[in-house]
Design a protein around this motif. Structure first.
Motif, mmCIF file in Angstrom:
data_model
loop_
_atom_site.group_PDB
_atom_site.id
_atom_site.type_symbol
_atom_site.label_atom_id
_atom_site.label_comp_id
_atom_site.label_asym_id
_atom_site.label_seq_id
_atom_site.Cartn_x
_atom_site.Cartn_y
_atom_site.Cartn_z
ATOM 1 N N ARG A 55 -28.563 44.482 32.598
ATOM 2 C CA ARG A 55 -29.749 44.006 33.330
ATOM 3 C C ARG A 55 -29.474 42.674 34.020
ATOM 4 N NH1 ARG A 55 -34.124 47.037 32.902
ATOM 5 N NH2 ARG A 55 -34.322 48.457 31.123
ATOM 6 N N GLU A 56 -28.768 41.776 33.349
ATOM 7 C CA GLU A 56 -28.487 40.494 33.997
ATOM 8 C C GLU A 56 -27.492 40.652 35.146
ATOM 9 O OE1 GLU A 56 -30.011 37.812 34.050
ATOM 10 O OE2 GLU A 56 -31.364 38.230 32.398
ATOM 11 N N LEU A 57 -26.513 41.544 34.996
ATOM 12 C CA LEU A 57 -25.621 41.841 36.121
ATOM 13 C C LEU A 57 -26.422 42.358 37.314
ATOM 14 C CD1 LEU A 57 -22.569 43.566 34.383
ATOM 15 C CD2 LEU A 57 -22.458 41.535 35.822
ATOM 16 N N ALA A 58 -27.348 43.269 37.045
ATOM 17 C CA ALA A 58 -28.171 43.822 38.122
ATOM 18 C C ALA A 58 -29.068 42.752 38.734
ATOM 19 C CB ALA A 58 -29.010 44.985 37.593
ATOM 20 N N THR A 59 -29.657 41.916 37.906
ATOM 21 C CA THR A 59 -30.563 40.886 38.403
ATOM 22 C C THR A 59 -29.841 39.871 39.267
ATOM 23 O OG1 THR A 59 -31.975 41.163 36.460
ATOM 24 C CG2 THR A 59 -32.260 39.144 37.736
ATOM 25 N N VAL A 60 -28.681 39.405 38.802
ATOM 26 C CA VAL A 60 -27.895 38.450 39.597
ATOM 27 C C VAL A 60 -27.515 39.072 40.935
ATOM 28 C CG1 VAL A 60 -25.679 37.242 39.717
ATOM 29 C CG2 VAL A 60 -27.046 37.130 37.634
ATOM 30 N N THR A 61 -27.112 40.325 40.928
ATOM 31 C CA THR A 61 -26.718 40.994 42.166
ATOM 32 C C THR A 61 -27.893 41.101 43.128
ATOM 33 O OG1 THR A 61 -25.079 42.273 40.925
ATOM 34 C CG2 THR A 61 -25.660 43.067 43.113
ATOM 35 N N MET A 62 -29.053 41.496 42.616
ATOM 36 C CA MET A 62 -30.219 41.660 43.489
ATOM 37 C C MET A 62 -30.689 40.329 44.064
ATOM 38 S SD MET A 62 -32.481 44.723 41.758
ATOM 39 C CE MET A 62 -32.345 44.175 40.057
ATOM 40 N N LEU A 63 -30.713 39.290 43.237
ATOM 41 C CA LEU A 63 -31.138 37.981 43.734
ATOM 42 C C LEU A 63 -30.153 37.442 44.765
ATOM 43 C CD1 LEU A 63 -32.326 36.359 40.392
ATOM 44 C CD2 LEU A 63 -33.779 37.053 42.311
ATOM 45 N N ALA A 64 -28.852 37.670 44.548
ATOM 46 C CA ALA A 64 -27.853 37.233 45.509
ATOM 47 C C ALA A 64 -28.014 37.971 46.835
ATOM 48 C CB ALA A 64 -26.449 37.455 44.946
ATOM 49 N N ALA A 65 -28.242 39.279 46.764
ATOM 50 C CA ALA A 65 -28.406 40.076 47.982
ATOM 51 C C ALA A 65 -29.701 39.750 48.697
ATOM 52 C CB ALA A 65 -28.345 41.560 47.634
ATOM 53 N N LEU A 66 -30.745 39.442 47.932
ATOM 54 C CA LEU A 66 -32.046 39.122 48.526
ATOM 55 C C LEU A 66 -31.986 37.859 49.359
ATOM 56 C CD1 LEU A 66 -35.098 39.858 48.569
ATOM 57 C CD2 LEU A 66 -35.351 38.409 46.542
ATOM 58 N N GLY A 67 -31.287 36.828 48.858
ATOM 59 C CA GLY A 67 -31.213 35.556 49.568
ATOM 60 C C GLY A 67 -32.508 34.776 49.448
ATOM 61 N N GLY A 68 -32.428 33.460 49.565
ATOM 62 C CA GLY A 68 -33.615 32.626 49.494
ATOM 63 C C GLY A 68 -34.193 32.498 48.103
ATOM 64 N N ALA A 69 -33.458 32.947 47.083
ATOM 65 C CA ALA A 69 -33.954 32.889 45.701
ATOM 66 C C ALA A 69 -32.960 32.136 44.827
ATOM 67 C CB ALA A 69 -34.183 34.302 45.174
ATOM 68 N N GLU A 70 -32.384 31.065 45.387
ATOM 69 C CA GLU A 70 -31.324 30.350 44.690
ATOM 70 C C GLU A 70 -31.762 29.770 43.343
ATOM 71 O OE1 GLU A 70 -31.661 30.347 47.963
ATOM 72 O OE2 GLU A 70 -29.762 31.297 48.482
ATOM 73 N N PRO A 71 -32.990 29.204 43.205
ATOM 74 C CA PRO A 71 -33.387 28.703 41.874
ATOM 75 C C PRO A 71 -33.417 29.812 40.828
ATOM 76 C CG PRO A 71 -34.779 27.764 43.575
ATOM 77 C CD PRO A 71 -33.993 28.840 44.238
ATOM 78 N N GLN A 72 -33.944 30.962 41.207
ATOM 79 C CA GLN A 72 -33.987 32.090 40.272
ATOM 80 C C GLN A 72 -32.579 32.621 40.002
ATOM 81 O OE1 GLN A 72 -35.987 31.879 43.061
ATOM 82 N NE2 GLN A 72 -37.813 31.217 41.916
ATOM 83 N N LEU A 73 -31.725 32.597 41.023
ATOM 84 C CA LEU A 73 -30.346 33.039 40.842
ATOM 85 C C LEU A 73 -29.634 32.147 39.825
ATOM 86 C CD1 LEU A 73 -27.918 34.793 41.579
ATOM 87 C CD2 LEU A 73 -27.526 33.287 43.542
ATOM 88 N N ALA A 74 -29.864 30.853 39.894
ATOM 89 C CA ALA A 74 -29.239 29.935 38.936
ATOM 90 C C ALA A 74 -29.702 30.235 37.515
ATOM 91 C CB ALA A 74 -29.557 28.489 39.314
ATOM 92 N N VAL A 75 -30.994 30.479 37.345
ATOM 93 C CA VAL A 75 -31.539 30.779 36.015
ATOM 94 C C VAL A 75 -30.900 32.042 35.457
ATOM 95 C CG1 VAL A 75 -33.622 31.524 34.797
ATOM 96 C CG2 VAL A 75 -33.722 29.583 36.359
ATOM 97 N N HIS A 76 -30.783 33.081 36.293
ATOM 98 C CA HIS A 76 -30.262 34.355 35.794
ATOM 99 C C HIS A 76 -28.739 34.353 35.686
ATOM 100 C CE1 HIS A 76 -33.836 36.777 35.195
ATOM 101 N NE2 HIS A 76 -34.373 36.079 36.184
ATOM 102 N N THR A 77 -28.064 33.496 36.445
ATOM 103 C CA THR A 77 -26.621 33.353 36.240
ATOM 104 C C THR A 77 -26.357 32.760 34.860
ATOM 105 O OG1 THR A 77 -26.180 33.084 38.610
ATOM 106 C CG2 THR A 77 -24.523 32.226 37.088
ATOM 107 N N ALA A 78 -27.130 31.753 34.489
ATOM 108 C CA ALA A 78 -26.997 31.176 33.149
ATOM 109 C C ALA A 78 -27.332 32.209 32.076
ATOM 110 C CB ALA A 78 -27.891 29.949 33.012
ATOM 111 N N ALA A 79 -28.360 33.028 32.333
ATOM 112 C CA ALA A 79 -28.723 34.074 31.375
ATOM 113 C C ALA A 79 -27.624 35.125 31.276
ATOM 114 C CB ALA A 79 -30.039 34.724 31.782
ATOM 115 N N ALA A 80 -26.971 35.421 32.401
ATOM 116 C CA ALA A 80 -25.869 36.389 32.379
ATOM 117 C C ALA A 80 -24.727 35.890 31.499
ATOM 118 C CB ALA A 80 -25.374 36.650 33.803
ATOM 119 N N LEU A 81 -24.394 34.615 31.620
ATOM 120 C CA LEU A 81 -23.363 34.043 30.750
ATOM 121 C C LEU A 81 -23.770 34.165 29.285
ATOM 122 C CD1 LEU A 81 -22.411 30.777 32.677
ATOM 123 C CD2 LEU A 81 -20.962 32.779 32.341
#
Length: 386
Positions: A55-81
């Protein structure tokens, strides 16, 4: 347990802190939106069809592809780790996004990912260099800017990345290199009719390309067979030698493993290989090392796999290192089912002056399951820059 309580539990498990703490600002701004997030975490996100890692792999990928969601991308990158996604996997996601969502969004995502990794204390990725050898090309990875040069040779079926957790510790006071052996990774598709002497010549070609007259050479399993073959041929190129979970003579099983890939395909190699390489506990946890090994075996070309096993079948160095003078470490895993401690002790006994060491609770693929013990043993054996 109602959906909101389930959502609190799932949010805390995935994100690493309670939602009341992590989303306190949102809760003040909009209690309804706060509840909606908890409902989502207690609904679809709590379902077990997708693991938390997936789920975190999918979430990071979707937020990265969406663009403009960098704060959320940072949160979910940390969660992915937190959920066992590796730095290499996160960087690979940015590369994947570049193909499907465009380079700008991939570059923006990579910037966020790197910032999160740096904040987590993750070392920078290895520097990669393409090297042309006699009949093929490979990639050499490097960690460390100065100090004694160390070259790591990987196991059959894997690639240079199997050394990455070890490289990071050794590189604090050394230049540490690892490369893809012929038929593996970036060197896949090299000529499939070759010998251990050819693989040893590749090592010398890498040393020449790096401008190294000598190096401290470390080999695990098949890589250890190549290292020994090279040490017999040109001992003057060695500052030291470390042999991990390897052999100085062929086993009867080698030809059978080659034929099995040719006749049954690579999927049939997963169970016999991974159960030989890892402990049952590691296979049950299915951590990054096991996932990495499984994926590489599954993706391997049967011709490359068979060629490597047939080359290994020709290893013939038993007793031929009796006059080898550089310092030698023979490192065994207590639980190694392939190259048992008994095999490794006998190997050490055939190299005068060799130091024998046994790592407790450690299986064959020691750099993937117990990189901490391997790094500590090599760190104590290898010289370092003051």
């Amino acid at each position: 347990m109602d959906r909101w309580e389930r959502g609190r539990r799932e949010y805390t498990a995935m994100m690493g802190s309670a939602p009341e703490q992590a989303l306190a600002g949102l809760r003040r701004q909009s209690p309804e939106l706060f509840d909606a997030i908890l409902e989502g975490f207690g609904g679809p996100i709590a379902r077990t069809e997708l693991s938390r890692t997936a789920r975190e792999l999918a979430t990071v990928t979707m937020l990265a592809a969406l663009g403009g969601a960098e704060p959320q991308l940072a949160v979910h990158t940390a969660a992915a780790l937190r959920n066992d996604v590796t730095p290499a996997e996160l960087r690979a996601l940015a590369e994947h996004v570049s193909l499907y969502a465009g380079m700008p969004r991939a570059l923006n995502a990579l910037r966020v990912i790197d910032e999160v990794l740096a904040a987590a204390g993750t070392p920078a990725p290895a520097t990669l260099q393409r090297v042309r050898l006699a009949d093929h090309e490979t990639v050499v990875a490097r960690h460390g800017e100065s100090g004694p040069p160390v070259v790591l040779l990987h196991a059959l079926g894997l690639g240079w990345r199997m050394w990455e957790p070890v490289m990071e510790q050794l590189a604090r006071t050394r230049q540490v290199y690892a490369y893809d052996l012929r038929g593996h990774g970036a060197a896949a598709g090299a000529p499939t009719s070759f010998t251990m002497e050819d693989a040893a010549a590749d090592l010398f070609g890498v040393l020449d390309a790096l401008g190294l007259e000598q190096a401290h050479v470390v080999g695990l399993s098949y890589g250890g067979g190549i290292a020994q073959t090279a040490a017999v041929a040109r001992p003057e190129r060695f500052a030291s030698l470390a042999l991990l979970g390897t052999t100085d003579h062929a086993f009867e099983a080698f030809e059978g493993r080659a034929r099995s890939a040719e006749e049954e395909g690579m999927a049939a190699q997963i169970v016999p290989s991974l159960t030989r390489w890892f402990t049952p506990a590691a296979l049950a946890v299915n951590g990054p090392g096991v996932r990495y090994a499984r994926e590489l075996v599954l993706r391997a070309d049967p011709a490359d796999w068979a060629a490597a096993w047939r080359a290994f079948k020709g290893v013939d160095v038993q007793g031929r290192l009796a006059g080898f003078e550089p310092p030698t470490l023979v490192l065994a895993g207590e639980l190694d089912a392939s190259c048992t401690p008994e095999i490794m002790k006998a190997l050490a006994g055939r190299i005068p002056g060799a130091t024998y060491q046994e790592l407790p609770g450690t299986p064959h693929m020691m750099s993937l399951e117990r990189p901490d013990l391997v790094a500590a043993a090599l760190d104590a054996f290898l010289p370092f820059a003051s």
